[in-house]
Design a protein around this motif. Structure first.
Motif, short mmCIF file in Angstrom:
data_model
loop_
_atom_site.label_atom_id
_atom_site.label_comp_id
_atom_site.label_asym_id
_atom_site.label_seq_id
_atom_site.Cartn_x
_atom_site.Cartn_y
_atom_site.Cartn_z
N PHE A 12 25.95 39.61 31.79
CA PHE A 12 25.86 38.71 30.66
C PHE A 12 25.74 37.25 31.07
O PHE A 12 26.29 36.82 32.10
CB PHE A 12 27.10 38.86 29.77
N GLY A 13 25.04 36.49 30.23
CA GLY A 13 24.99 35.06 30.38
C GLY A 13 26.26 34.41 29.84
O GLY A 13 27.16 35.11 29.34
N GLY A 17 35.70 31.54 26.58
CA GLY A 17 34.58 30.66 26.87
C GLY A 17 33.58 31.19 27.87
O GLY A 17 32.64 30.48 28.25
N LYS A 18 33.76 32.43 28.29
CA LYS A 18 32.86 33.03 29.28
C LYS A 18 32.19 34.28 28.71
O LYS A 18 32.63 34.83 27.70
CB LYS A 18 33.65 33.44 30.54
N GLY A 19 31.12 34.70 29.37
CA GLY A 19 30.50 35.95 28.99
C GLY A 19 31.28 37.13 29.55
O GLY A 19 32.03 37.00 30.52
N PRO A 20 31.12 38.31 28.93
CA PRO A 20 31.78 39.51 29.47
C PRO A 20 31.28 39.80 30.88
O PRO A 20 30.10 39.60 31.18
CB PRO A 20 31.35 40.61 28.50
N GLN A 75 36.58 39.80 29.69
CA GLN A 75 36.07 38.51 29.22
C GLN A 75 37.18 37.49 29.14
O GLN A 75 38.20 37.72 28.47
CB GLN A 75 35.41 38.67 27.84
N PHE A 111 25.26 36.18 23.04
CA PHE A 111 25.16 36.47 24.46
C PHE A 111 23.87 37.20 24.78
O PHE A 111 23.44 38.08 24.04
CB PHE A 111 26.33 37.34 24.92
#
Lengths: 113, 111
Positions: A104-105, B41-44, B38, A90
């Motif tokens: 975050f990305g 499959g995603k960012g925090p 989170q 990330f």
């Protein structure tokens, strides 16, 4: 999301090959970070940048290098990938006028065979 | 060196109940304590954060309680909903801006 994108989103590579992950942001953020996420370890800081050509090591920097030649791009390179570098990576950035609010990305899932 | 310890690793709560996640830190120079949420499959995503000059911060159903003397802080989710099911991370940073994260708590809210 502070205008952060990461590429590629998924990558499978072989041990010993070089790999570069890209973090791109469109909002002129000065501070940018690279983390890896592994089960049981949370997120661990690999490298960070506080401006163009200004970078520093995090807690798990061995085997990784970074470059930031433009404000918008922060590149993470694995010079010779190993299976222990299989992880989700990330990128994060801090918008101006915030106190370390890191956004975050979407992450890059890297598998090293 | 794990400077931020988070518990529990996993938590199951019934809909409408209160979810509580705890974190303890060691470095007294830390002065910023965020919580991230989170989804798979995603960012925090930054959920809520506190500075040590206050003992509590509330945003909607989410509250951070902070105990400076004990070097502990916790996240309370009131009226927990199935949509709150996610992994939650506490973190801490000091003047360097470098965040140190806890190991994460996987929250499941049953309908």
């Amino acid at each position: 999301d502070a205008g952060i994108t990461q590429s590629p989103r998924h990558k499978v590579t072989e041990t010993g090959t070089p790999v570069t992950l890209r973090c791109h942001q469109t909002e002129n953020h000065r501070y940018m970070y690279w983390y890896r996420q592994d089960p049981g370890h949370g997120l661990r800081l690999i490298h960070y940048s506080y401006g163009v050509k200004d970078t520093d090591k995090g807690e798990v920097s061995d085997g990784y290098s970074v470059s930031r030649s433009k404000t918008e791009d922060f590149l993470l390179t694995l010079e010779s990938a190993t299976s222990s570098q299989t992880s989700v990576y990330f990128c994060a950035a801090v918008p101006e006028n915030t106190y370390n609010e890191q956004f975050f990305g979407p992450g890059t899932r890297l598998t090293v065979l | 060196q794990q400077q931020v310890k988070q518990s529990p690793q996993s938590l199951i709560v019934q809909k409408g109940g209160i979810s509580i996640i705890n974190c303890a830190y060691e470095n007294t120079a830390f002065d910023y304590f965020p919580w991230y949420q989170q989804f798979p499959g995603k960012g925090p995503a930054l959920l809520i954060a506190i500075r040590p000059d206050v003992s509590e911060k509330k945003e909607g159903r989410f509250t951070i309680s902070f105990n400076k003397s004990a070097k502990q802080f916790s996240l309370h989710i009131m009226d927990s909903q199935p949509g709150d099911s996610a992994t939650y991370f506490c973190a801490a940073s000091g003047a360097s801006g470098r965040l140190t994260f806890g190991e994460g708590t996987q929250l499941t809210v049953n309908p």
